[in-house]
Design an enzyme around this catalytic site. Structure first.
Site, mmCIF file in Angstrom:
data_model
loop_
_atom_site.group_PDB
_atom_site.id
_atom_site.type_symbol
_atom_site.label_atom_id
_atom_site.label_comp_id
_atom_site.label_asym_id
_atom_site.label_seq_id
_atom_site.Cartn_x
_atom_site.Cartn_y
_atom_site.Cartn_z
ATOM 1 N N SER A 253 31.545 5.077 2.438
ATOM 2 C CA SER A 253 32.844 4.643 2.598
ATOM 3 C C SER A 253 33.935 4.541 1.278
ATOM 4 O O SER A 253 35.215 4.526 1.482
ATOM 5 C CB SER A 253 32.933 3.628 3.408
ATOM 6 O OG SER A 253 32.960 2.335 2.729
ATOM 7 N N LYS B 16 35.905 -2.391 0.104
ATOM 8 C CA LYS B 16 37.113 -1.850 0.557
ATOM 9 C C LYS B 16 38.113 -2.188 -0.587
ATOM 10 O O LYS B 16 37.899 -3.083 -1.485
ATOM 11 C CB LYS B 16 37.679 -2.009 1.700
ATOM 12 C CG LYS B 16 36.556 -2.214 2.966
ATOM 13 C CD LYS B 16 36.122 -0.668 3.150
ATOM 14 C CE LYS B 16 35.180 -0.485 4.252
ATOM 15 N NZ LYS B 16 34.355 0.571 4.329
#
Length: 188
Positions: A36, A78
């Site tokens: 990701s 993230k």
């Protein structure tokens, strides 16, 4: 001989205490799990997370954070895109904050490569539940963050799991230490 043993025990106890304090209060290791955050972080890379920085100040846009996701029983890594009060809109490869497109230098090469092939980097996976084009405009609430993975087409982030409460933030990713050939301080 007896005094030397006592001195060794003291030295080892102090070293153990320092390791405990550093590990539990100042920094923490983290293993990137999945794609990701590509192309900036790779699966199985090991990073050091600065756990005290957000005791001093709030996260800023563009910083890479690690946070708890209790529903998944694990931590995620993230990038902070929006902070409290920001209005976020994601449209193709453009992310708007408060109506203005943001520069994302950490993804510029990936954008350029995709656009050279007449593709979007942030591909629409409309056949799945991935909400690249369906994320509604929203204002980040107080004490929350809007985060996205750098691999926009393959990231479970705020577009799916919602805003991230500040009290779930573990810290800021500051150093990649493994594999050794990838050793570097992380630019934010």
């Amino acid at each position: 001989m007896g005094n030397e043993i006592v001195e060794w025990i003291k030295a080892l106890a102090i070293a153990g205490l320092l390791v405990f304090v550093i590990r539990w209060f100042l920094v923490s290791p983290f293993i990137v799990d999945g794609p990701s955050m590509q192309p900036n972080f790779w699966d199985r890379e090991r990073i050091i997370v600065n756990k005290i920085i957000y005791d001093i100040r709030d996260p800023k846009r563009g910083e890479v954070i690690v946070f708890h996701v209790p529903e998944e029983k694990r931590d995620f890594i993230k990038r902070v895109i929006g902070v409290p009060g920001d209005t976020i809109k994601v449209e193709g490869d453009t992310v708007y904050i408060n109506g203005e497109p943001i520069a994302e230098p950490y993804l510029q090469n990936a954008y350029d490569q995709a656009h050279a092939n007449n593709e979007q980097y942030n591909k629409d996976k409309s056949n799945s539940m991935f909400p690249n084009n369906s994320f509604p405009d929203g204002t980040v609430p107080d004490d929350m963050l809007f985060v996205m993975g750098d691999n926009r087409s393959n990231s479970e982030d705020s577009r799916m799991i919602g805003y991230i409460p500040m009290d779930r933030v573990v810290g800021r990713a500051d150093l990649v230490f493994w594999p050794l050939k990838q050793f570097h301080f992380i630019k934010h």
